[in-house]
Enzyme design. Structure first.
Site, PDB file in Angstrom:
ATOM      1  N   HIS A 138      -8.326  -3.354  -7.674  1.00  0.00           N
ATOM      2  CA  HIS A 138      -8.061  -2.639  -6.424  1.00  0.00           C
ATOM      3  C   HIS A 138      -9.359  -2.515  -5.618  1.00  0.00           C
ATOM      4  CE1 HIS A 138      -5.199  -0.212  -4.136  1.00  0.00           C
ATOM      5  NE2 HIS A 138      -6.136   0.714  -3.955  1.00  0.00           N
TER       6      HIS A 138
ATOM      7  N   TYR B 171     -17.800  13.778 -14.097  1.00  0.00           N
ATOM      8  CA  TYR B 171     -17.661  14.928 -14.995  1.00  0.00           C
ATOM      9  C   TYR B 171     -16.324  14.970 -15.727  1.00  0.00           C
ATOM     10  CZ  TYR B 171     -21.627  16.672 -12.275  1.00  0.00           C
ATOM     11  OH  TYR B 171     -22.849  16.808 -11.661  1.00  0.00           O
TER      12      TYR B 171
ATOM     13  N   ARG C 197       0.796  -1.222   0.000  1.00  0.00           N
ATOM     14  CA  ARG C 197       0.000   0.000   0.000  1.00  0.00           C
ATOM     15  C   ARG C 197       0.834   1.281   0.000  1.00  0.00           C
ATOM     16  NH1 ARG C 197      -4.303   0.818   4.743  1.00  0.00           N
ATOM     17  NH2 ARG C 197      -4.893  -1.247   3.981  1.00  0.00           N
TER      18      ARG C 197
END
Length: 743
Positions: free
Chosen positions: A82, A126, A36
């Protein structure tokens, strides 16, 4: 104790609680470190970034194609590779697209991806994205068996363990992350400089850090700025893998009409939000913490342009900027902590600059060998097929007959012409139009070309020196893409020396205003505006009265000498205002109740002071030596158990007058007093009983003066009292006050 389930639901293992807890926490810590938070030294990526780039490649989002919605990309990454929060994945993608956050962006974003002011990006529904050309370099060769793949979290697909990384991404883009018990912080660097250092390291594997720093003089931040560090400091940081770099804003002066000027900031330190920086400077201006600055304007558009207006043209730009560097994020430090995963991404290690570069080179060497072997296998397979085609053309009629007449043409062809199964299958799968004579010529040409390439690959795989030469050539090609002459490769952060110490006057930070410092007998202090007359009416608490009355400026420092022999320092701007009775001075200092104040002075660096105790010991000390930096003060006069500090006088004159409680007066030259910075001092006057009552400086030619009520008396004939330091002295002249005080 706890029951630990290790296998089937009905299998229980009993273990001590601390052992079970430590085992699980260690597993969690290792997972956080390796899966990580820390980047792999080979490609410089964390798992989330690697999965993002791979997923975008699978979606065919290369620079030549159109964009896709970020929500689509995030969904693919989360669903396939993931299994974490979509917002975390989107935040990682956004950062890879921000040209002010990443030196070489790996994602080409379309839409609102945030700004250097700290504005948040638009929602993922968007915005759109695709890969950049730099990301293609990092992914180049992924289909050529250059790296290993592993099963995804659900076992339904595969993901790359590491990317081929044609760019030294670990240092080029840097990395940051906090794991368990360790963290990493690597600033971005200039890729062209990295390629030069890598090429040198290939030629000289034992190159020193000092030599590598000649190629890589320091970080190259996407927001530019000025790296203000000595070469020795930079070298030390790169040699140990730990350190920090001081980064300052880039600025210049623009001349205006009438001799006035303004300061324009065009680049700010890395990871500093421009809007917060401007707000902080504006607050300092409003609070009058920087008196030399009157206003600040943010005129930024696509480029940074922050305009500072000095108070007058007499203000030195360097002094003003030094003040801002000290008080704002116009100067910041970026830490270097090169904790990365090595040994195939399995082991965390703190590496230095040479080790980080070598990890990349070793990875590129492995990628080159694997890609070469993959290409070699492809060529050998294709040549085997082409050789079958050539046999077919040489025996075309017989091949056609076997195919038309034999029940098992494949076996017959293999037996008759000693073909392999691959060759037989390829002949059977040929199209009829491939039987043209022209096609035979093309096949022979292709076979010759592949044979030549195969020969080169065999030579490459058999010669390590040739392989390193090939890697150096790849780095030279990379430099053409990210070289100093390209827009993306041009160095942005200016390399400079560590700044010289610039004396910043206190007036630069505090508005200079006259004040009258009033301290009562009981130690209540305040600063009243303006310079009041000594007979001004000032109210005190009941039972209290006037103690010290000083004219000062808000930029002055107030020196406080106490009976414990310590000097304390308080800024006059820190004193409470004139309304009310003020505040207890001892609360502003670390002064215990058993000690009291002896003297309050407005600090004058040019003066010398005499400090003395009740037992008659003292010495001279420069006033610059008594300024304290902490609330605890600075010990100057050491006092014996029964004695205490009692006198602090400004050394003005050529002689010293000392009178004891035994009413003995002694005068001696000031040259007999030693100058010290700390100690008990020397004996000023010897006493059989009592101690020192008062001390005063005077000029012999002007005589010794003392006050009697409202009158002042001067004694010019001092022959009988002038002696040597540490003598007992004699009774004072007639008319000397019975209080044994000069004032």
């Amino acid at each position: 104790m706890t029951d630990e389930m290790t296998g089937p639901a009905n299998e229980v293992r009993r273990a001590p609680f601390d052992e079970a807890l430590s085992e699980r926490y260690l597993a969690y810590a290792l997972s956080t470190i390796t899966s990580r938070s820390l980047p792999d030294a080979r490609d410089g990526l964390k798992p989330v970034h690697r999965r993002l780039l791979y997923a975008m490649r699978e979606l065919k989002l290369n620079p030549q194609t159109g964009f896709k919605k970020c929500a689509r990309i995030v969904g693919d990454v989360m669903g396939k590779y993931h299994p974490h929060g979509d917002q975390a994945i989107y935040d990682a993608m956004v950062r890879l697209a921000q040209d002010f956050a990443v030196r070489y962006p790996l994602v080409d974003g379309q839409g609102n991806f945030g700004s250097i002011d700290g504005d948040n990006p638009a929602a993922m529904r968007y915005t759109e994205a695709r890969l950049t050309a730099i990301a293609e370099l990092i992914l180049d060769g992924i289909d050529e068996d250059a790296i290993d793949f592993r099963p995804t979290y659900d076992g339904e697909g595969e993901e790359p363990v590491v990317l081929p990384s044609g760019l030294p991404n670990l240092l080029a883009n840097g990395a940051s992350g906090i794991a368990v018990g360790m963290a990493t912080s690597i600033p971005p660097h200039n890729a062209a400089e990295l390629t030069d250092a890598l090429i040198h390291l290939i030629k000289h594997p034992k190159a020193t850090i000092e030599k590598l720093v000649e190629f890589i003089p320091g970080p190259d931040f996407p927001t530019g700025g000025v790296l203000a560090e000595d070469r020795e400091t930079v070298t030390e940081a790169y040699a140990t893998g730990r350190g920090s770099f001081r980064v300052r804003a880039k600025w210049h002066v623009e001349d205006l009409k009438g001799g006035q000027y303004q300061i324009v900031i065009t680049e700010i330190p890395y990871q500093v939000q421009k809007s917060r920086l401007v707000e902080r400077i504006a607050e300092l201006v409003m609070d009058r913490k920087i008196a030399m600055l009157t206003d600040i304007h943010d005129e930024s558009a696509e480029d940074v342009r922050i305009v500072l207006e000095p108070k007058s043209r007499n203000v030195e730009a360097e002094v003003l900027m030094e003040t801002l560097f000290r008080q704002t994020d116009l100067e910041s430090r970026f830490s270097l902590n090169m904790n990365v995963l090595v040994d195939g991404g399995k082991v965390p290690k703190l590496v230095n600059l040479r080790e980080a570069l070598q990890e990349f080179l070793d990875h590129r060497h492995e990628v080159l060998v694997r890609r070469s072997e993959h290409r070699k296998a492809q060529i050998e397979r294709r040549m085997e097929i082409l050789e079958g085609y050539i046999i077919c053309y040489l025996n075309l009629d017989e091949i056609i007959r076997i195919i038309r007449e034999e029940d098992e043409p494949k076996k017959e062809m293999i037996r008759r012409f000693e073909l392999s199964e691959l060759q037989a299958d390829s002949i059977l799968n040929m199209r009829l139009r491939s039987l043209r004579k022209l096609e035979e010529i093309e096949i022979r040409k292709e076979h010759e070309k592949l044979a030549e390439e195969l020969k080169g690959l065999i030579a490459l795989l058999g010669d390590e020196g040739l392989r390193w030469k090939r890697i150096a050539g790849q780095l030279k090609d990379l430099k053409k893409t990210v070289g100093p002459d390209t827009d993306i490769g041009r160095r942005r952060t200016v390399i400079a020396q560590a700044p010289q110490a610039v004396e910043v006057p206190l007036e630069a930070m505090i508005e200079r205003e006259p004040v009258t410092v009033v301290c009562s007998r009981k130690g209540w202090i305040r600063a009243m505006k303006g310079h009041l007359a000594e007979d001004a009416e000032i109210k005190f608490k009941e039972g209290d009265g006037p103690g010290f009355f000083l004219h000062a400026q808000t930029t002055d420092k107030l020196l406080v000498f106490a009976t414990n022999g310590r000097f304390y320092t308080v800024g006059c701007d820190k004193l409470p205002g004139g309304r009310g009775n003020g505040e207890p001075l001892r609360l502003m200092l670390d002064l215990s109740n058993e000690h009291d104040f002896v003297q309050l002075l407005v600090h004058d660096p040019a003066r010398t002071l005499l400090v003395a105790s009740t037992d008659g010991r003292g010495f001279l000390v420069k006033e610059t030596e008594v300024v304290a930096q902490t609330r605890n003060g600075k010990q100057v006069l050491n006092v014996a158990d029964k004695a205490e500090a009692a006198f602090c006088r400004v050394a003005e004159g050529d002689h010293v007058a000392v009178i004891g409680k035994n009413r003995k007066l002694l005068l001696f030259a000031i040259e007999e007093l030693p100058e010290m910075t700390r100690g008990r001092g020397v004996m000023l006057q010897k006493y059989r009983d009592g101690g020192m009552s008062d001390v005063k400086f005077f000029r012999k030619k002007e005589g010794l003066t003392w006050r009697i009520g409202d009158r002042t008396r001067t004694e010019m004939d001092l022959t009988g009292w002038i002696g040597k330091r540490a003598q007992a002295g004699r009774m004072p002249p007639a008319g000397f006050p019975r209080s044994n005080k000069f004032d």
